[in-house]
Design an enzyme around this catalytic site. Structure first.
Site, PDB file in Angstrom:
ATOM      1  N   HIS A   1       7.313   4.856  -1.396  1.00 13.82           N
ATOM      2  CA  HIS A   1       8.555   5.026  -0.633  1.00 13.82           C
ATOM      3  C   HIS A   1       9.387   3.739  -0.725  1.00 13.82           C
ATOM      4  O   HIS A   1      10.601   3.784  -0.985  1.00 13.82           O
ATOM      5  CB  HIS A   1       8.209   5.344   0.825  1.00 13.82           C
ATOM      6  CG  HIS A   1       9.332   5.937   1.609  1.00 13.82           C
ATOM      7  ND1 HIS A   1       9.200   6.306   2.938  1.00 13.82           N
ATOM      8  CD2 HIS A   1      10.619   6.212   1.292  1.00 13.82           C
ATOM      9  CE1 HIS A   1      10.348   6.798   3.372  1.00 13.82           C
ATOM     10  NE2 HIS A   1      11.234   6.740   2.401  1.00 13.82           N
TER      11      HIS A   1
ATOM     12  N   HIS B   1       3.320   4.784   1.392  1.00 14.21           N
ATOM     13  CA  HIS B   1       4.320   3.834   1.881  1.00 14.21           C
ATOM     14  C   HIS B   1       4.874   2.992   0.726  1.00 14.21           C
ATOM     15  O   HIS B   1       6.079   2.742   0.652  1.00 14.21           O
ATOM     16  CB  HIS B   1       3.686   2.888   2.909  1.00 14.21           C
ATOM     17  CG  HIS B   1       3.418   3.514   4.245  1.00 14.21           C
ATOM     18  ND1 HIS B   1       4.362   4.220   4.940  1.00 14.21           N
ATOM     19  CD2 HIS B   1       2.292   3.514   5.020  1.00 14.21           C
ATOM     20  CE1 HIS B   1       3.844   4.634   6.098  1.00 14.21           C
ATOM     21  NE2 HIS B   1       2.595   4.224   6.157  1.00 14.21           N
TER      22      HIS B   1
ATOM     23  N   HIS C   1      -3.015   6.565   1.685  1.00 14.25           N
ATOM     24  CA  HIS C   1      -2.004   6.464   2.739  1.00 14.25           C
ATOM     25  C   HIS C   1      -1.028   5.317   2.440  1.00 14.25           C
ATOM     26  O   HIS C   1       0.196   5.510   2.435  1.00 14.25           O
ATOM     27  CB  HIS C   1      -2.704   6.237   4.081  1.00 14.25           C
ATOM     28  CG  HIS C   1      -1.784   6.103   5.251  1.00 14.25           C
ATOM     29  ND1 HIS C   1      -1.527   7.133   6.121  1.00 14.25           N
ATOM     30  CD2 HIS C   1      -1.056   5.052   5.713  1.00 14.25           C
ATOM     31  CE1 HIS C   1      -0.688   6.737   7.058  1.00 14.25           C
ATOM     32  NE2 HIS C   1      -0.392   5.466   6.837  1.00 14.25           N
ATOM     33  N   GLU C   2      -1.572   4.131   2.188  1.00 13.52           N
ATOM     34  CA  GLU C   2      -0.720   2.961   1.972  1.00 13.52           C
ATOM     35  C   GLU C   2       0.080   3.079   0.677  1.00 13.52           C
ATOM     36  O   GLU C   2       1.205   2.566   0.586  1.00 13.52           O
ATOM     37  CB  GLU C   2      -1.561   1.677   1.963  1.00 13.52           C
ATOM     38  CG  GLU C   2      -2.256   1.365   3.284  1.00 13.52           C
ATOM     39  CD  GLU C   2      -1.300   1.281   4.473  1.00 13.52           C
ATOM     40  OE1 GLU C   2      -0.105   0.956   4.267  1.00 13.52           O
ATOM     41  OE2 GLU C   2      -1.739   1.541   5.604  1.00 13.52           O
TER      42      GLU C   2
END
Length: 597
Positions: free
Chosen positions: A397, A394, A390-391
């Site tokens: 991105h 980020h 998940h991280e």
């Protein structure tokens, strides 16, 4: 089981710690930039009533951007250093100095927005024609003009500014109640002693197989909220009324539309999300029935909703193994994506292990001009694998937007932030489901997927509906109190979870513990992000090369366009019901597959 919690930071392998030297080699170089920002802040103040043409406007904006660039580094260094060990005074000092400096910068440039909005559009055009380099700032300058009709007279704006602390008081009061004053009831420890419940304990106990322990913790957790119901209700009612008041003063059609204005999201997107979800709620009710059956209880209660339905499948997954699994699962995103993410580990963009007084949880912080930093508290288990993945969504991105966008458009909206992280999670779980041969593990993964869907989508939509109803009541001049909040919350909670669930009295007080309600109309973004991510990930997995290319472009786009437009380029149009319908069809299929496995 390998060591996942260390007694000191020094005992953590260096390869599993951040390199803060990538921002500043030491505190003295941090101080050099800090001092420079102080000088720049003084220069910013000098532009008050001294912008008269294109050249002076350009000089101010370039100075402001330089200040912002240095400040982000100064603030990031202080925050990241402090989060590694919140007890260290030196780190606290750097963080606090950076925070105070940020307030000084805000004060120094507070004149600029009123000045800009005082210009007529022809004058601004004239300024831009006088200085070619102003083209770089042009979009942001005209973006400010969107707010012009919602900006009040100078005198009224000054009054509102003076009232700012009072208007934000309900949020601060709830924060003090929720974080400082609330004492939960007692629960029975494994040794048979009575101990005070904590939030961390509550989350763990809700997954405990012992139903009596779950019930005891549930009652203890809600006890202070029930006891403080009138105070908290008055606080939330004040927050909602304050929001409605500022909405009217600024002449927005509604509080909802005021909240959506910055992202240029039509209210129909919000309303459509609620409507389509309610029309497709039956698989949620089916899942509740399945949960009751598998737990073998006569009555399914709220404290039965978090306990895992598949047991005995937990296994150790080391950090290195988790990273390799993640990279393998993300191969559909292409070689460049995977090799770039692989390099993050080698370059030490992560602080991996739990250590004393380290900040809990996990996050990504992109530092423009440097690189992303990811904080973890990795525990060598499957949940940590999902958190890592998940991280890293980020982080990629942040990396791509920082690499391909200039500073002015490198940051991205919260509306799209969860898309990148959730695409990664969907790719991971699809990969695990595809490659797992153990039937019990596959059922566990299906259960994990369903519960993740429920928490990130259905629960957030339910919260979003509560916010909409309560704000509309305030806008219509209807009363807001404990009884009103209880009635609304209990009704929608039952509607989302179905008749199979028997509601304890505590359920209706669920609204009283949600801090997001003091940041109105925010939670729906989790749901729209989840819907978007599922559609993008599944298209990529189907071999849709166009979607893959468009998605990678999306990651590189920062805030160069409004969120809905960025998502449309990936093939997701949230102004239509189809993305939500497609996601809910997938949820239905997951529930069906789980029931047959």
């Amino acid at each position: 089981m390998s060591t996942t919690t260390y007694k000191t930071r020094e005992s953590v392998p260096a390869k599993e710690t951040w390199r803060l030297e990538d921002i500043y080699s030491d505190s003295s170089t941090w101080q050099t930039d800090y001092d420079k920002i102080v000088e720049l802040t003084t220069k910013l103040k000098e532009f008050y009533q001294n912008i008269h043409n294109g050249e002076s406007l350009l000089t101010y904006l370039k100075l402001e951007e330089e200040t912002n660039f240095l400040y982000r580094k100064v603030f990031a260094y202080g925050m990241l250093l402090n989060d590694l060990d919140t007890r260290v005074t030196h780190a606290q000092v750097l963080r606090d100095k950076a925070t105070q400096l940020g307030q000084q910068i805000s004060a120094a440039r507070s004149f600029f927005m009123p000045f800009l909005l005082s210009l007529d559009e022809e004058t601004l055009k004239e300024y831009i024609s006088e200085a070619d380099d102003l083209r770089y700032f042009e979009k942001d300058l005209y973006e400010a003009y969107r707010y012009k009709k919602h900006v009040l007279t100078k005198e009224k704006e000054e009054v509102l500014a003076l009232m700012g602390e009072a208007l934000s008081a309900p949020s601060k009061i709830f924060g003090m109640i929720n974080n400082a004053d609330i004492k939960f009831g007692e629960v029975t420890s494994d040794g048979g002693e009575k101990v005070e419940l904590t939030r961390g304990m509550f989350a763990k106990i809700m997954k405990n197989e012992d139903r009596e322990k779950r019930k005891e913790a549930y009652k203890a957790y809600y006890k202070p909220y029930v006891e403080g119901q009138n105070t908290i209700a008055a606080t939330l009612a004040a927050a909602i009324k304050n929001n409605v008041l500022t909405t009217k003063l600024r002449e927005y059609p509604s509080a909802l539309e005021k909240a959506l204005f910055a992202d240029v999201v039509p209210k129909e997107v919000y309303e459509n999300l609620l409507k389509v979800t309610k029309e497709n709620i039956s698989p949620m009710h089916t899942y509740t029935e399945i949960r009751k059956k598998l737990l073998g209880v006569e009555e399914l209660r709220p404290y039965d909703l978090s306990v895992p339905l598949v047991k005995g499948v937990e296994k150790e997954i080391s950090y290195d193994e988790a990273y390799d699994i993640m990279l393998k699962s993300l191969e559909p995103l292409g070689q460049e994506y995977v090799s770039t993410l692989k390099s993050f580990k080698e370059k030490r963009y992560f602080d991996v292990r739990e250590t004393p007084a380290k900040r809990s949880g996990a996050y990504n912080m992109g530092v423009y001009g440097v690189h992303p930093y990811v904080l973890l508290n990795h525990q060598d288990d499957i949940r940590s694998l999902f958190t890592l993945t998940h991280e890293c969504g980020h982080a990629m991105h942040s990396y791509y937007s920082g690499k391909y966008q200039p500073q002015i458009s490198a940051g991205y909206s919260i509306f799209v932030a969860e898309v990148a992280s959730t695409v990664n999670e969907i790719l991971l779980i699809r990969y695990l489901l595809k490659t797992t041969e153990d039937s019990k593990m596959k059922k566990y993964l299906l259960n994990y997927f369903i519960d993740s869907f429920k928490g990130t989508f259905f629960t957030q939509v339910m919260f979003a509906e509560f916010e909409k109803i309560t704000h509309e009541k305030a806008e219509n001049g209807e009363p807001l109190n404990v009884d009103v909040f209880n009635l609304i919350y209990e009704e929608i909670f039952s509607e989302y979870n179905g008749d199979t669930l028997v509601l304890d009295d505590e359920v209706k007080y669920g609204w009283s513990r949600i801090p997001h309600f003091y940041r109105p109309f925010y939670v729906y973004k989790y749901a729209t992000g989840y819907v978007s991510a599922i559609e993008i990930a599944d298209r990529i997995l189907s071999g849709d090369h166009e979607t893959l290319e468009n998605y990678l472009t999306f990651l590189k786009s920062g805030s160069s366009e409004y969120p809905l437009e960025l998502l449309k380029k990936t093939g997701v149009d949230l102004s239509k019901p189809e993305p939500i319908q497609n996601a809910l069809a997938i949820f239905s299929d997951l529930v069906d597959e789980f029931s047959k496995s």
